[in-house]
Enzyme design. Structure first.
Site, mmCIF file in Angstrom:
data_model
loop_
_atom_site.group_PDB
_atom_site.id
_atom_site.type_symbol
_atom_site.label_atom_id
_atom_site.label_comp_id
_atom_site.label_asym_id
_atom_site.label_seq_id
_atom_site.Cartn_x
_atom_site.Cartn_y
_atom_site.Cartn_z
ATOM 1 N N HIS A 23 42.541 3.673 18.730
ATOM 2 C CA HIS A 23 42.185 4.926 18.055
ATOM 3 C C HIS A 23 41.905 4.630 16.586
ATOM 4 O O HIS A 23 42.569 5.185 15.690
ATOM 5 C CB HIS A 23 43.310 5.977 18.139
ATOM 6 C CG HIS A 23 43.369 6.705 19.442
ATOM 7 N ND1 HIS A 23 44.504 7.373 19.870
ATOM 8 C CD2 HIS A 23 42.460 6.888 20.416
ATOM 9 C CE1 HIS A 23 44.272 7.918 21.044
ATOM 10 N NE2 HIS A 23 43.041 7.643 21.402
ATOM 11 N N HIS A 79 37.716 10.814 32.493
ATOM 12 C CA HIS A 79 37.980 11.181 31.096
ATOM 13 C C HIS A 79 36.872 10.553 30.241
ATOM 14 O O HIS A 79 36.467 9.429 30.496
ATOM 15 C CB HIS A 79 39.368 10.616 30.745
ATOM 16 C CG HIS A 79 39.799 10.701 29.332
ATOM 17 N ND1 HIS A 79 39.466 11.733 28.497
ATOM 18 C CD2 HIS A 79 40.598 9.871 28.588
ATOM 19 C CE1 HIS A 79 40.035 11.533 27.310
ATOM 20 N NE2 HIS A 79 40.712 10.403 27.342
ATOM 21 N N GLU A 81 36.772 9.744 26.965
ATOM 22 C CA GLU A 81 37.035 8.981 25.738
ATOM 23 C C GLU A 81 36.426 7.575 25.862
ATOM 24 O O GLU A 81 36.350 7.006 26.955
ATOM 25 C CB GLU A 81 38.551 8.917 25.452
ATOM 26 C CG GLU A 81 38.826 8.569 24.001
ATOM 27 C CD GLU A 81 40.271 8.827 23.557
ATOM 28 O OE1 GLU A 81 41.105 9.223 24.398
ATOM 29 O OE2 GLU A 81 40.552 8.625 22.360
ATOM 30 N N ASP A 83 37.172 4.566 25.356
ATOM 31 C CA ASP A 83 37.820 3.392 25.966
ATOM 32 C C ASP A 83 37.619 3.359 27.481
ATOM 33 O O ASP A 83 37.809 2.315 28.106
ATOM 34 C CB ASP A 83 39.313 3.319 25.609
ATOM 35 C CG ASP A 83 40.048 4.624 25.808
ATOM 36 O OD1 ASP A 83 39.445 5.692 25.654
ATOM 37 O OD2 ASP A 83 41.256 4.567 26.113
ATOM 38 N N HIS A 146 45.033 13.776 28.231
ATOM 39 C CA HIS A 146 45.314 14.384 26.949
ATOM 40 C C HIS A 146 44.084 14.985 26.272
ATOM 41 O O HIS A 146 44.159 15.357 25.091
ATOM 42 C CB HIS A 146 45.969 13.349 26.031
ATOM 43 C CG HIS A 146 45.019 12.224 25.644
ATOM 44 N ND1 HIS A 146 44.759 11.919 24.336
ATOM 45 C CD2 HIS A 146 44.249 11.412 26.370
ATOM 46 C CE1 HIS A 146 43.900 10.906 24.283
ATOM 47 N NE2 HIS A 146 43.571 10.591 25.506
ATOM 48 N N ASP A 165 44.742 8.257 31.692
ATOM 49 C CA ASP A 165 45.700 7.882 30.643
ATOM 50 C C ASP A 165 47.161 8.161 31.027
ATOM 51 O O ASP A 165 48.067 7.433 30.597
ATOM 52 C CB ASP A 165 45.394 8.655 29.354
ATOM 53 C CG ASP A 165 44.176 8.103 28.616
ATOM 54 O OD1 ASP A 165 43.965 6.885 28.646
ATOM 55 O OD2 ASP A 165 43.451 8.900 28.008
ATOM 56 N N TYR A 193 53.902 5.102 24.237
ATOM 57 C CA TYR A 193 52.661 5.774 24.641
ATOM 58 C C TYR A 193 52.914 7.276 24.795
ATOM 59 O O TYR A 193 52.155 8.109 24.290
ATOM 60 C CB TYR A 193 52.206 5.152 25.956
ATOM 61 C CG TYR A 193 50.831 5.513 26.434
ATOM 62 C CD1 TYR A 193 49.737 4.729 26.099
ATOM 63 C CD2 TYR A 193 50.621 6.607 27.266
ATOM 64 C CE1 TYR A 193 48.472 5.025 26.575
ATOM 65 C CE2 TYR A 193 49.365 6.915 27.744
ATOM 66 C CZ TYR A 193 48.293 6.122 27.395
ATOM 67 O OH TYR A 193 47.045 6.426 27.868
ATOM 68 N N HIS A 226 45.319 2.430 31.671
ATOM 69 C CA HIS A 226 45.802 1.417 30.725
ATOM 70 C C HIS A 226 47.066 0.782 31.288
ATOM 71 O O HIS A 226 47.974 1.491 31.749
ATOM 72 C CB HIS A 226 46.187 2.032 29.376
ATOM 73 C CG HIS A 226 45.045 2.627 28.612
ATOM 74 N ND1 HIS A 226 44.010 1.880 28.103
ATOM 75 C CD2 HIS A 226 44.792 3.907 28.253
ATOM 76 C CE1 HIS A 226 43.171 2.676 27.465
ATOM 77 N NE2 HIS A 226 43.618 3.910 27.553
HETATM 78 FE FE1 FEO Z 1 42.206 9.089 26.202
HETATM 79 FE FE2 FEO Z 1 42.614 5.925 27.147
HETATM 80 O O1 FEO Z 1 41.686 7.369 26.474
#
Ligand code: FEO
Length: 396
Positions: A23, A79, A81, A83, A146, A165, A193, A226
């Site tokens: 991030h 998701h 995002e 990543d 999230h 996530d 996390y 992750h």
């Molecule tokens: Fe919310 Fe691992 O991205």
């Protein structure tokens, strides 16, 4: 690197041992991370999520070794995002007509990031695709876990939840399964996390887990986006989330301070002494916020039943590391925790009032008005700090 997860499910992601900040510079990843992508090869072939943009070319090249890209029937974006979606532009250039399955909000975030009009197929909770061989992929929206766009996917028959996530950790490993890695490291990264990313959404975490449990779906594995795959007693991390989402605290008091000429540090140490004198059981931890990893400090705040925040007064304000950690703490919206401020001053002495106000706005229950000490603490002031600590114990 790729490996078989179970039957026709394969991991095709990336282990990123080098990552030490995530991030931007907001989240320290002392143990690296992984971006998990999964390829399901049944009568229909499905790719679930991709990897972070810097690894896009490597990802697509590796994917081509696993499958002819034209044979991918669906790409699922749980998701948006970067990543997880970062390799989509590279991939979709090769298969532009392939349906991209995501939530309504997923379309917004993917279009917002990549400005491409891919062949989006919007799904809602309960939506499913048949994969053949008696298997289907069921979708469950998980807004704000999230991001607004987040969803889970569940593979029937193999009983795998692809949770994105949720239940993940920033933790690089070549083992990739929860039962094969160091359990202390795994727990530490899971907790960090949760504390740093999921704390603001704890109510939704509880609700979503209850909703998922009510579906009564068998669960053999949780494949997160992750870190490791939960295959040994995967429910253990769900149970931890239920605990962490429900006003979690340990018997711990944490002091966060910054200091210019050590006066506020001496205050912190004497307050801690007073706490220990009054309660030999409670764990007391002290962090100089200017010298500590902020995400590790946040994790300690998450574990605490109370925090004490200290800064001397400077320019009618507080030191910048105190302001920074309070901004982070406010955003995370911790619940059911107590707090107090402290600090030294020479003349105007605003710092403690400012800290009290920040703690109040961050949702902490103020134990008292805090403690101010003028100039460098002398023996009398040190005793006052110890008494302050003792009194706090009786009110926490
Ligand atoms: Fe919310 Fe691992 O991205």
């Amino acid at each position: 690197m790729s490996f078989q997860v179970k039957n026709n499910v394969h991991w095709v992601g990336k282990v990123d041992w080098e990552l030490n900040k995530f991030h931007g510079d907001e989240y320290s990843t002392h143990k690296g991370s992984t971006y998990n992508s999964y390829l399901i090869k049944e009568e229909k072939n499905v790719l679930i999520d991709t990897v972070w943009k810097p690894f896009a070319k490597e990802f697509v090249a590796n994917l081509k070794k696993e499958i002819n890209l034209e044979d991918i029937d669906y790409v699922v974006a749980n998701h948006g995002e970067i990543d997880h979606s970062g390799a989509l532009p590279e991939l979709m250039r090769e298969i532009p007509e392939t349906p991209v399955i995501c939530t309504k909000n997923g379309v917004k975030s993917l279009k917002g990031h990549y400005h491409k009009d891919w062949n989006f197929k919007v799904v809602e909770t309960g939506g499913k695709i048949e994969l053949g061989n008696g298997k289907s992929l069921i979708f469950v929206e998980a807004p704000m876990l999230h991001w607004p766009d987040t969803m889970f996917s569940y593979l029937t028959e193999d009983n795998i939840l692809f949770s994105n996530d949720a239940f993940g950790q920033h933790y690089a490993s070549e083992f990739m399964y929860n039962d094969l890695v160091d359990q202390d490291e795994l727990y530490t990264e899971c907790l960090k996390y949760y504390a740093n990313i999921l704390t603001p959404f704890s109510k939704l975490v509880l609700k979503k887990i209850e909703e998922f449990q009510s579906l009564d779906l068998p669960l053999d594995m949780i494949c997160t986006s992750h870190g490791v795959i939960w295959r040994d007693n995967p429910i253990q991390i769900v149970e931890k989330y239920l605990e962490w989402a429900d006003g979690y605290k340990e018997n711990q008091i944490t002091l966060l301070y910054d200091t210019m000429w050590n006066g506020t540090r001496v205050m912190a140490e004497n307050i801690a002494k007073g706490i220990r004198q009054a309660d030999a059981e409670v764990e007391v931890k002290l962090y100089n916020t200017a010298k500590s990893d902020k995400n590790d400090v946040i994790t300690e705040v998450f574990k605490s039943k109370a925090i004490l925040v200290g800064s001397p007064t400077i320019n009618k304000g507080i030191l910048t590391s105190t302001a920074a950690i309070m901004e982070e703490i406010k955003g995370l919206g911790f619940k059911e925790k107590k707090a107090a401020g402290f600090g030294t001053y020479g003349w105007s002495g605003e710092s403690v009032d400012i800290i009290d106000d920040l703690l109040d706005k961050a949702g902490f229950e103020l134990i008292n008005d805090g403690l101010k000490v003028k100039w460098n603490p002398d023996q009398e002031a040190k005793k006052e700090c110890q008494s302050f600590g003792k009194v706090l114990v009786s009110k926490i």
